[in-house]
Design a protein around this motif. Sequence first.
Motif, PDB file in Angstrom:
ATOM      1  N   PRO A   1       0.834  -1.201   0.000  1.00 60.76           N
ATOM      2  CA  PRO A   1       0.000   0.000   0.000  1.00 60.76           C
ATOM      3  C   PRO A   1       0.873   1.257   0.000  1.00 60.76           C
ATOM      4  O   PRO A   1       2.047   1.213   0.379  1.00 60.76           O
ATOM      5  N   ALA A   2       0.281   2.369  -0.405  1.00 65.19           N
ATOM      6  CA  ALA A   2       1.020   3.627  -0.493  1.00 65.19           C
ATOM      7  C   ALA A   2       1.513   4.057   0.880  1.00 65.19           C
ATOM      8  O   ALA A   2       0.801   3.927   1.882  1.00 65.19           O
ATOM      9  N   ARG A   3       2.765   4.545   0.896  1.00 69.57           N
ATOM     10  CA  ARG A   3       3.353   5.063   2.127  1.00 69.57           C
ATOM     11  C   ARG A   3       4.106   6.350   1.792  1.00 69.57           C
ATOM     12  O   ARG A   3       4.632   6.487   0.700  1.00 69.57           O
ATOM     13  N   ARG A   4       4.156   7.243   2.756  1.00 68.74           N
ATOM     14  CA  ARG A   4       4.821   8.522   2.530  1.00 68.74           C
ATOM     15  C   ARG A   4       6.328   8.326   2.565  1.00 68.74           C
ATOM     16  O   ARG A   4       6.867   7.741   3.493  1.00 68.74           O
ATOM     17  N   ILE A   5       7.005   8.853   1.520  1.00 68.90           N
ATOM     18  CA  ILE A   5       8.465   8.791   1.475  1.00 68.90           C
ATOM     19  C   ILE A   5       9.095  10.178   1.470  1.00 68.90           C
ATOM     20  O   ILE A   5      10.315  10.290   1.439  1.00 68.90           O
ATOM     21  N   GLY A   6       8.275  11.208   1.478  1.00 68.21           N
ATOM     22  CA  GLY A   6       8.805  12.562   1.462  1.00 68.21           C
ATOM     23  C   GLY A   6       7.705  13.576   1.296  1.00 68.21           C
ATOM     24  O   GLY A   6       6.520  13.271   1.460  1.00 68.21           O
ATOM     25  N   TRP A   7       8.124  14.779   0.950  1.00 68.01           N
ATOM     26  CA  TRP A   7       7.207  15.909   0.803  1.00 68.01           C
ATOM     27  C   TRP A   7       7.501  16.614  -0.511  1.00 68.01           C
ATOM     28  O   TRP A   7       8.653  16.657  -0.955  1.00 68.01           O
ATOM     29  N   VAL A   8       6.479  17.176  -1.137  1.00 63.93           N
ATOM     30  CA  VAL A   8       6.625  17.943  -2.373  1.00 63.93           C
ATOM     31  C   VAL A   8       5.989  19.317  -2.184  1.00 63.93           C
ATOM     32  O   VAL A   8       5.102  19.488  -1.354  1.00 63.93           O
ATOM     33  N   GLY A   9       6.453  20.272  -2.983  1.00 65.22           N
ATOM     34  CA  GLY A   9       5.859  21.600  -2.972  1.00 65.22           C
ATOM     35  C   GLY A   9       4.832  21.729  -4.085  1.00 65.22           C
ATOM     36  O   GLY A   9       4.531  20.774  -4.802  1.00 65.22           O
ATOM     37  N   ARG A  10       4.319  22.927  -4.261  1.00 67.01           N
ATOM     38  CA  ARG A  10       3.303  23.177  -5.279  1.00 67.01           C
ATOM     39  C   ARG A  10       3.813  22.917  -6.691  1.00 67.01           C
ATOM     40  O   ARG A  10       3.028  22.643  -7.592  1.00 67.01           O
ATOM     41  N   ALA A  11       5.129  22.958  -6.914  1.00 66.45           N
ATOM     42  CA  ALA A  11       5.702  22.676  -8.233  1.00 66.45           C
ATOM     43  C   ALA A  11       5.866  21.173  -8.478  1.00 66.45           C
ATOM     44  O   ALA A  11       6.269  20.760  -9.564  1.00 66.45           O
ATOM     45  N   GLY A  12       5.554  20.353  -7.474  1.00 67.56           N
ATOM     46  CA  GLY A  12       5.636  18.905  -7.628  1.00 67.56           C
ATOM     47  C   GLY A  12       7.011  18.324  -7.385  1.00 67.56           C
ATOM     48  O   GLY A  12       7.215  17.128  -7.528  1.00 67.56           O
ATOM     49  N   ARG A  13       7.969  19.126  -7.022  1.00 68.85           N
ATOM     50  CA  ARG A  13       9.332  18.658  -6.749  1.00 68.85           C
ATOM     51  C   ARG A  13       9.508  18.371  -5.261  1.00 68.85           C
ATOM     52  O   ARG A  13       8.887  19.023  -4.415  1.00 68.85           O
ATOM     53  N   ARG A  14      10.376  17.402  -4.965  1.00 71.69           N
ATOM     54  CA  ARG A  14      10.664  17.079  -3.575  1.00 71.69           C
ATOM     55  C   ARG A  14      11.252  18.293  -2.867  1.00 71.69           C
ATOM     56  O   ARG A  14      12.082  19.013  -3.416  1.00 71.69           O
ATOM     57  N   LEU A  15      10.797  18.502  -1.630  1.00 73.08           N
ATOM     58  CA  LEU A  15      11.303  19.608  -0.825  1.00 73.08           C
ATOM     59  C   LEU A  15      12.654  19.229  -0.232  1.00 73.08           C
ATOM     60  O   LEU A  15      12.891  18.079   0.119  1.00 73.08           O
ATOM     61  N   VAL A  16      13.536  20.220  -0.123  1.00 75.05           N
ATOM     62  CA  VAL A  16      14.898  20.018   0.349  1.00 75.05           C
ATOM     63  C   VAL A  16      15.021  20.597   1.760  1.00 75.05           C
ATOM     64  O   VAL A  16      14.750  21.777   1.965  1.00 75.05           O
ATOM     65  N   PRO A  17      15.457  19.766   2.732  1.00 76.98           N
ATOM     66  CA  PRO A  17      15.613  20.276   4.101  1.00 76.98           C
ATOM     67  C   PRO A  17      16.881  21.119   4.232  1.00 76.98           C
ATOM     68  O   PRO A  17      17.877  20.888   3.550  1.00 76.98           O
ATOM     69  N   ASP A  18      16.820  22.102   5.131  1.00 71.91           N
ATOM     70  CA  ASP A  18      18.024  22.872   5.429  1.00 71.91           C
ATOM     71  C   ASP A  18      18.373  22.708   6.904  1.00 71.91           C
ATOM     72  O   ASP A  18      17.662  22.030   7.648  1.00 71.91           O
ATOM     73  N   SER A  19      19.446  23.324   7.337  1.00 69.52           N
ATOM     74  CA  SER A  19      19.937  23.146   8.706  1.00 69.52           C
ATOM     75  C   SER A  19      18.999  23.723   9.768  1.00 69.52           C
ATOM     76  O   SER A  19      19.065  23.329  10.923  1.00 69.52           O
ATOM     77  N   SER A  20      18.114  24.634   9.375  1.00 69.28           N
ATOM     78  CA  SER A  20      17.191  25.243  10.348  1.00 69.28           C
ATOM     79  C   SER A  20      15.908  24.436  10.519  1.00 69.28           C
ATOM     80  O   SER A  20      15.056  24.795  11.313  1.00 69.28           O
ATOM     81  N   GLY A  21      15.762  23.364   9.751  1.00 73.26           N
ATOM     82  CA  GLY A  21      14.556  22.546   9.848  1.00 73.26           C
ATOM     83  C   GLY A  21      13.493  22.907   8.842  1.00 73.26           C
ATOM     84  O   GLY A  21      12.429  22.280   8.806  1.00 73.26           O
ATOM     85  N   LEU A  22      13.747  23.921   8.023  1.00 68.93           N
ATOM     86  CA  LEU A  22      12.794  24.267   6.967  1.00 68.93           C
ATOM     87  C   LEU A  22      12.990  23.351   5.775  1.00 68.93           C
ATOM     88  O   LEU A  22      14.097  22.869   5.520  1.00 68.93           O
ATOM     89  N   LEU A  23      11.920  23.125   5.035  1.00 70.73           N
ATOM     90  CA  LEU A  23      11.964  22.384   3.778  1.00 70.73           C
ATOM     91  C   LEU A  23      11.658  23.384   2.677  1.00 70.73           C
ATOM     92  O   LEU A  23      10.658  24.099   2.745  1.00 70.73           O
ATOM     93  N   THR A  24      12.503  23.432   1.651  1.00 73.59           N
ATOM     94  CA  THR A  24      12.379  24.455   0.612  1.00 73.59           C
ATOM     95  C   THR A  24      12.140  23.823  -0.746  1.00 73.59           C
ATOM     96  O   THR A  24      12.770  22.827  -1.099  1.00 73.59           O
ATOM     97  N   CYS A  25      11.246  24.436  -1.517  1.00 71.90           N
ATOM     98  CA  CYS A  25      10.987  23.986  -2.882  1.00 71.90           C
ATOM     99  C   CYS A  25      12.138  24.467  -3.767  1.00 71.90           C
ATOM    100  O   CYS A  25      12.416  25.676  -3.808  1.00 71.90           O
ATOM    101  N   PRO A  26      12.799  23.558  -4.496  1.00 73.91           N
ATOM    102  CA  PRO A  26      13.919  23.969  -5.343  1.00 73.91           C
ATOM    103  C   PRO A  26      13.494  24.785  -6.562  1.00 73.91           C
ATOM    104  O   PRO A  26      14.328  25.415  -7.201  1.00 73.91           O
ATOM    105  N   VAL A  27      12.207  24.792  -6.890  1.00 76.06           N
ATOM    106  CA  VAL A  27      11.707  25.534  -8.052  1.00 76.06           C
ATOM    107  C   VAL A  27      11.209  26.924  -7.660  1.00 76.06           C
ATOM    108  O   VAL A  27      11.583  27.922  -8.255  1.00 76.06           O
ATOM    109  N   THR A  28      10.354  26.981  -6.646  1.00 74.43           N
ATOM    110  CA  THR A  28       9.717  28.248  -6.288  1.00 74.43           C
ATOM    111  C   THR A  28      10.398  28.968  -5.131  1.00 74.43           C
ATOM    112  O   THR A  28      10.163  30.160  -4.927  1.00 74.43           O
ATOM    113  N   GLY A  29      11.194  28.257  -4.345  1.00 77.29           N
ATOM    114  CA  GLY A  29      11.814  28.841  -3.161  1.00 77.29           C
ATOM    115  C   GLY A  29      10.884  28.898  -1.962  1.00 77.29           C
ATOM    116  O   GLY A  29      11.277  29.366  -0.887  1.00 77.29           O
TER     117      GLY A  29
END
Length: 164
Positions: free
Chosen positions: A121-149
């Motif tokens: 069954p489907a399981r979560r492996i990560g998070w995506v932003g509105r652009a559909g790309r995987r979000l990238v974590p940074d050292s402060s704990g934020l996840l950033t969209c590589p397309v939209t910022g």
Amino acid sequence: MGAETVVGRGVTLARGVRVGSRCKIQNGALLYEPAAIGDGVFVGPGVVFTNDRTPRAVRPDGSVQTVDDWESVGVTVGDGASIGAGAVCVAPASIGAWSMIAAGAVVTSDVPDFALVVGVPARRIGWVGRAGRRLVPDSSGLLTCPVTGAEHRLDGDVLQEVSA
């Protein structure tokens, strides 16, 4: 059906299915009532939304079931979500806004907003932003969209947009 929605060939949109604006429903998708699809949703080719928890053709005594024996349940899809080719969404299920369901996945439970889910069954492996790309974590704990910022913060199992 909402404005600017495109429906491909061989699609089944059963009576009672609600579809928002600016959606794309690709060839061969089967969407059964009482499904409800938000705005800007992508439904890939061959996607299936079920609507019965316990499908049977006959009652325990062997007599044919009728519409009175059926309790319909639906799939609800939030705005901007994408459902990949051949995915099966087993009702009842709620698919979160801007989430992404991988091709061939079988959704058997609710999917949070912005979640990326895969498998059977489907399981979560990560998070995506509105652009559909995987979000990238940074050292402060934020996840950033590589397309939209756009920045997102994870609060438990809930992803919140901090900036869009």
